[in-house]
Every structure is written in C-alpha cells, then in structure tokens.
Design a protein around this motif. Sequence first.
Motif, PDB file in Angstrom:
ATOM      1  N   LYS A   1       1.244  -1.070   0.164  1.00  0.00           N
ATOM      2  CA  LYS A   1      -0.217   0.354   0.088  1.00  0.00           C
ATOM      3  C   LYS A   1       0.668   1.316   0.076  1.00  0.00           C
ATOM      4  N   ALA A   2       0.581   1.809  -0.591  1.00  0.00           N
ATOM      5  CA  ALA A   2       0.786   3.451   0.116  1.00  0.00           C
ATOM      6  C   ALA A   2       0.039   4.932  -0.320  1.00  0.00           C
ATOM      7  N   ARG A   3       0.519   6.163  -0.707  1.00  0.00           N
ATOM      8  CA  ARG A   3      -0.086   7.104  -0.464  1.00  0.00           C
ATOM      9  C   ARG A   3      -0.031   7.867  -2.146  1.00  0.00           C
ATOM     10  N   PHE A   4      -1.256   8.528  -1.996  1.00  0.00           N
ATOM     11  CA  PHE A   4      -1.244   8.917  -3.493  1.00  0.00           C
ATOM     12  C   PHE A   4      -1.526  10.097  -3.404  1.00  0.00           C
ATOM     13  N   THR A   5      -0.355  10.790  -5.127  1.00  0.00           N
ATOM     14  CA  THR A   5      -1.259  12.073  -5.230  1.00  0.00           C
ATOM     15  C   THR A   5      -0.887  11.731  -6.673  1.00  0.00           C
ATOM     16  N   ILE A   6      -2.505  12.309  -7.865  1.00  0.00           N
ATOM     17  CA  ILE A   6      -3.245  12.175  -8.665  1.00  0.00           C
ATOM     18  C   ILE A   6      -3.371  13.677  -9.082  1.00  0.00           C
ATOM     19  N   ALA A   7      -2.417  13.692  -9.919  1.00  0.00           N
ATOM     20  CA  ALA A   7      -3.163  15.532 -10.817  1.00  0.00           C
ATOM     21  C   ALA A   7      -3.071  15.296 -12.167  1.00  0.00           C
ATOM     22  N   ILE A   8      -3.827  15.007 -13.341  1.00  0.00           N
ATOM     23  CA  ILE A   8      -4.189  14.829 -14.672  1.00  0.00           C
ATOM     24  C   ILE A   8      -4.755  16.395 -14.726  1.00  0.00           C
ATOM     25  N   THR A   9      -4.085  16.632 -15.968  1.00  0.00           N
ATOM     26  CA  THR A   9      -4.491  18.020 -16.967  1.00  0.00           C
ATOM     27  C   THR A   9      -5.456  16.942 -18.286  1.00  0.00           C
ATOM     28  N   ALA A  10      -6.088  17.335 -18.635  1.00  0.00           N
ATOM     29  CA  ALA A  10      -7.601  17.151 -19.554  1.00  0.00           C
ATOM     30  C   ALA A  10      -8.420  18.796 -19.949  1.00  0.00           C
TER      31      ALA A  10
ATOM     32  N   TRP B   1      -6.975  23.855 -21.346  1.00  0.00           N
ATOM     33  CA  TRP B   1      -6.111  22.923 -20.491  1.00  0.00           C
ATOM     34  C   TRP B   1      -6.929  23.093 -18.910  1.00  0.00           C
ATOM     35  N   THR B   2      -6.971  22.242 -18.377  1.00  0.00           N
ATOM     36  CA  THR B   2      -7.178  22.716 -16.722  1.00  0.00           C
ATOM     37  C   THR B   2      -6.129  20.949 -16.078  1.00  0.00           C
ATOM     38  N   ARG B   3      -6.120  21.647 -14.984  1.00  0.00           N
ATOM     39  CA  ARG B   3      -5.055  20.907 -14.357  1.00  0.00           C
ATOM     40  C   ARG B   3      -5.697  20.774 -12.854  1.00  0.00           C
ATOM     41  N   TRP B   4      -5.824  19.073 -12.643  1.00  0.00           N
ATOM     42  CA  TRP B   4      -6.635  18.826 -11.372  1.00  0.00           C
ATOM     43  C   TRP B   4      -6.164  17.951 -10.252  1.00  0.00           C
ATOM     44  N   THR B   5      -5.516  17.991  -9.017  1.00  0.00           N
ATOM     45  CA  THR B   5      -4.493  17.681  -8.245  1.00  0.00           C
ATOM     46  C   THR B   5      -5.570  17.158  -7.014  1.00  0.00           C
ATOM     47  N   TRP B   6      -5.539  15.437  -6.613  1.00  0.00           N
ATOM     48  CA  TRP B   6      -6.470  14.860  -6.264  1.00  0.00           C
ATOM     49  C   TRP B   6      -5.301  14.097  -5.010  1.00  0.00           C
ATOM     50  N   ARG B   7      -5.581  13.747  -3.622  1.00  0.00           N
ATOM     51  CA  ARG B   7      -3.994  13.312  -2.005  1.00  0.00           C
ATOM     52  C   ARG B   7      -4.943  12.710  -1.966  1.00  0.00           C
ATOM     53  N   ALA B   8      -4.733  11.794  -2.017  1.00  0.00           N
ATOM     54  CA  ALA B   8      -5.170  10.824  -0.687  1.00  0.00           C
ATOM     55  C   ALA B   8      -4.243  10.253   0.110  1.00  0.00           C
ATOM     56  N   ALA B   9      -5.038  10.586   1.690  1.00  0.00           N
ATOM     57  CA  ALA B   9      -4.401  10.902   2.673  1.00  0.00           C
ATOM     58  C   ALA B   9      -4.046   9.608   3.091  1.00  0.00           C
ATOM     59  N   GLU B  10      -4.204   8.209   3.218  1.00  0.00           N
ATOM     60  CA  GLU B  10      -4.266   7.052   3.944  1.00  0.00           C
ATOM     61  C   GLU B  10      -4.003   6.639   2.793  1.00  0.00           C
ATOM     62  N   PRO B  11      -2.386   5.520   3.250  1.00  0.00           N
ATOM     63  CA  PRO B  11      -2.546   4.218   2.316  1.00  0.00           C
ATOM     64  C   PRO B  11      -3.119   3.313   1.168  1.00  0.00           C
ATOM     65  N   MET B  12      -2.868   3.104   0.015  1.00  0.00           N
ATOM     66  CA  MET B  12      -4.590   2.127  -0.562  1.00  0.00           C
ATOM     67  C   MET B  12      -3.506   1.176  -1.297  1.00  0.00           C
ATOM     68  N   ALA B  13      -3.943   0.330  -1.515  1.00  0.00           N
ATOM     69  CA  ALA B  13      -3.713  -1.027  -2.960  1.00  0.00           C
ATOM     70  C   ALA B  13      -3.364  -0.522  -4.149  1.00  0.00           C
ATOM     71  N   THR B  14      -2.599  -0.640  -4.837  1.00  0.00           N
ATOM     72  CA  THR B  14      -2.145   0.013  -6.262  1.00  0.00           C
ATOM     73  C   THR B  14      -3.593   0.265  -6.980  1.00  0.00           C
ATOM     74  N   TYR B  15      -4.592  -1.458  -7.124  1.00  0.00           N
ATOM     75  CA  TYR B  15      -5.804  -1.540  -7.479  1.00  0.00           C
ATOM     76  C   TYR B  15      -7.101  -0.670  -7.251  1.00  0.00           C
ATOM     77  N   LEU B  16      -6.890  -0.125  -6.000  1.00  0.00           N
ATOM     78  CA  LEU B  16      -8.019   0.851  -5.440  1.00  0.00           C
ATOM     79  C   LEU B  16      -7.486   2.288  -6.038  1.00  0.00           C
ATOM     80  N   ALA B  17      -7.021   2.932  -6.858  1.00  0.00           N
ATOM     81  CA  ALA B  17      -6.422   3.872  -7.051  1.00  0.00           C
ATOM     82  C   ALA B  17      -6.985   3.850  -8.532  1.00  0.00           C
ATOM     83  N   MET B  18      -7.506   5.089  -8.691  1.00  0.00           N
ATOM     84  CA  MET B  18      -8.491   5.678 -10.167  1.00  0.00           C
ATOM     85  C   MET B  18      -8.524   7.312 -10.128  1.00  0.00           C
ATOM     86  N   ALA B  19      -9.010   6.757 -11.252  1.00  0.00           N
ATOM     87  CA  ALA B  19      -9.227   8.183 -12.200  1.00  0.00           C
ATOM     88  C   ALA B  19     -10.389   8.275 -13.386  1.00  0.00           C
ATOM     89  N   THR B  20     -11.388   9.329 -13.511  1.00  0.00           N
ATOM     90  CA  THR B  20     -12.279   9.831 -14.468  1.00  0.00           C
ATOM     91  C   THR B  20     -11.802  10.659 -14.893  1.00  0.00           C
TER      92      THR B  20
END
Length: 489
Positions: free
Chosen positions: A179-188, A210-229
């Motif tokens: 498990k790990a913490r994630f910061t996920i930034a996606i420009t769309a 273009w717009t850049r969105w940044t999401w942060r998951a503070a608690e560790p998670m398994a990699t298959y639980l990371a997602m983006a839409t």
Amino acid sequence: MMRKAAFAVPLVLVAALFPGAPAAAHGGAYTPGAPGVGDPYYPLDGNGGYDVGRYDLDLRYTPATDVLAGSATIRARATQNLSAFNLDLHGLTVRSITVDGRPAAWSRAGDELTVTPRRGIRKHRPFTTVVRYDGVPQVYDDPALGPGGVFHTDDGMVIIGQPDVAAAWFPANDHPTDKARFTIAITAPAGLEVVSNGDLVARRRAGSGWTRWTWRAAEPMATYLAMATVGEYDLDSYTRGGIRYVDAVDPDLDAATRAVVDASFARQPEIVRFLESYAGAYPFRSSGGIVDDTEAFGYALETQARPIYDYRFFTDAQSGDSVVVHELAHQWYGDSLAVQQWDDIWLNEGFATYMEWLWAEREGIQTTQERFDTSYTSLPASFWTVRPGNPGPTNIFDYAVYERGAMTLHQLRRAVGDRVFFRILHGWAQSREGDNVSTAEFIAYAERRSGRELSPLFDAWLYTPSRPALPAAAAATASTRAAAPALRR
C-alpha cells in the motif's frame, strides 16, 4: 489477461552497463529484487526488494487521441541491497527513468519493467524513481475475470479493474501488500471534470484550453484501488459527520436511472453510519461515488473512498441502495483491511455481501436467516463446488465467493451467538485497520474472541466442494432480527 514474464538483469550486465555498481558491501551482495511477490494465484504480480511509500502521478490525458502522457514519481525504501528492481507496466512506452536524479538503464519483458540504477541501493535506504512515459492505455481482457484498465468513454476515460489495473496507467508495485499514499494530478481539456481518490487539493488553468486537477489520498491504499475518471460529470460535494463526500454523476443518464442514482447517493451518509454500527469508525476522511453512462466494464468496484458503479445497478431503489452498501462496506473489508494474497478474496466479498444482508434486514426486506435459507435450499449443486476459501485464480469473482462467503459468516453467527459475532465483526475491522489480512488470521481471531474451536466450521463452509450439512439446531430454528450493536471506536 496477459501475465508477466519473469525478468531480471544479471549482475554481469549490471557491471557492464555501470562499472561503478558495487558487487558487495554493507552486509551482503547487491542483487536484483524479485520479479513478483509470489502470490499463489498471480505469483509475478508485484515485485520484491522495496516498499513504496508514495506515488506522485503527473499526467495529461487527450481524449481525442486517448493518449496518456506524463510521469510517475515513486518514493520507496529498499528492503534488500538492490542492484536492480522491477516495476509493473502494461503496454505504455517508457521514455526515460531516473533513480535519485541520475539516469538509469531499463529493459522490458512482457509487463515487467526492470530498472538498473547507476549505483546499487543499500538496504533500508529511501530512493526516488521517476518514470516518464506515454501511450494509449490498454485494457486487460480476461474472460474469467472480466475487463479492467483504462476504458475510453464518449468524452473521456474511466479507470477501473481488479486484480490488475494499476499497471495499465502507471508503473507500480502492483500487489495489495504494498500500500502507498497517492497524489494524482491529471491535466485534461477545459470543460471536462477529473475525479480521483481522496481530496481535491488544487484545480488550475494549465495553458490555453486545459485544466490541471490534483487529488490527494492521505491514507495508504492498494494500487488496484487507485482510480481516475475524466469526462462530463455533475459534481456534488458536501460534508456529513466529518466525512467529505464527492459524487460525480454522468449527466447523460436517462431520467429514471438518474433519479435512482441521486436517491441512493443521498443515503450514503446514512449507510456509512449503519456500517459504522457494525465495523466501527469509517476508516477514511473522504467518500462518495462515481457513475458513468458507459457500458464498457459492467461491474462496481470499491476504489478507495470513492467507488465506481456501472449505471445498470440503479434499476430501482432496492438495487441501488444494495450496491452502495456493498461497495461502502468494502471501505472497511477490502480497502482498509486488504487481502494478504488473492486467495483470501472472500474476506472482501463475503463480508461486504453480509453487510448487504444486514441492510436488507434493517429495511424490512428479508431477514438474514431468510436469505441464508433461500440460498441454502435453492442454489444448484454446481454452486457448491467452488470453495470460497480457495476458489482458484479464475474463480475469484464467482458468485460462491460472495454468497457462500456471507453464508460462512452467518454460520459463524449461529455458532457463537449474536453478541460475540458482532464483536468479532467490529474488532476485526478495528484491530487490523490499514493492514493486510488472511483467512487464517481471521479464523484465529474469531477463535480468540469466542473461546471456541472453529476450524471445522470454516473447513466445511470455505473449503468443502459440496454443500455442508447444517447443525440440527440451525436447521430447526430461525433467527430473529438483530439490532446493530452499539460499538464505536
């Protein structure tokens, strides 16, 4: 679904590429990390030799071409003296890799990306790997497991899958045990919404159109639980009971489906409170859900703190509420308590299904005993041949894992009594919060809390490829409706 081929760069090749790489020092030789964690079902999933603490993803998605491009910064700590280490990556093109700011060599075999740093990495030392990559993400399509990966929709993408999905969009140590913490930034493209795990910490213009969105998951998670839409969504965010909810619903849903989605999503805080009465305090700081109008994947998944739902679950209020209960129950049983290995999958699905049973009882639809009796008497012989405690790699999502897993819990309840059973449910979730768990550990925990030998019960209900006999008392009586115990952390 394509499985990865084992690959490791020999030490001779390491020396040839980088003559300065040490052969031995500080307590032992520098050797490559294992190309898999040895899971009994998927032995080459994940990788050995290091533990990831954080992924920082900085990506750009172009719907017109379906190209995903950017970088993954992986902050990890070595668990051995490493001469090379592997990452899981499916299909995308690697452009460059650095380790601690220095260019590293790499090679690929199947879904194995082997990285050879300029110098060996000492055991216990933190190190940072940056992988720059791009391409059109591919979908894993296994007839036994169903599709998973990056699904391209009319206006964007949905990332969802289990057990394999992460490697389809970023290089990862792709197994639930890391498990790990994630910061996920996606420009769309401007005008589209980007939704991911955790909290939205930034949204800003990123050049013309273009717009850049940044999401942060503070608690560790398994990699298959990371997602983006990415797509056109109606976003709704609100706070209830100290939990921040973010809902994203496709505006193209037909009116009848949208009404059911809205009604079921409106009950999320109520459902969380209901689940807390059995499992203890909600384990994350955020929640919510996502519904897209795509028919590409056909299931719902407990992506951490923000499940994704196929819209076809929302045919009526009962079905909509039930699937929300199931996926939110996974936030305890499946996300916070992640499986140690994939043959433990009933610990996810059996528990979440039993929470559906308890919800149906609360709603006056059917008691848990009635549900058990119906399944016990009506399911065909073929159902009982699948052993939920060891279903096999092609059956981890078989109906028996869900239903017979829940039936196992009901038989545990009948054996130990309501008071002890509900304390087991609560204590299991709370005492192992954030951990990886196994079936053997749950059986041992249930035996400690009940003071009873329970191996025969679990052997019969989890591991016997036929319908277990019911104890005489259980066959002759029906349980009354049980109120949720007043348990909180």
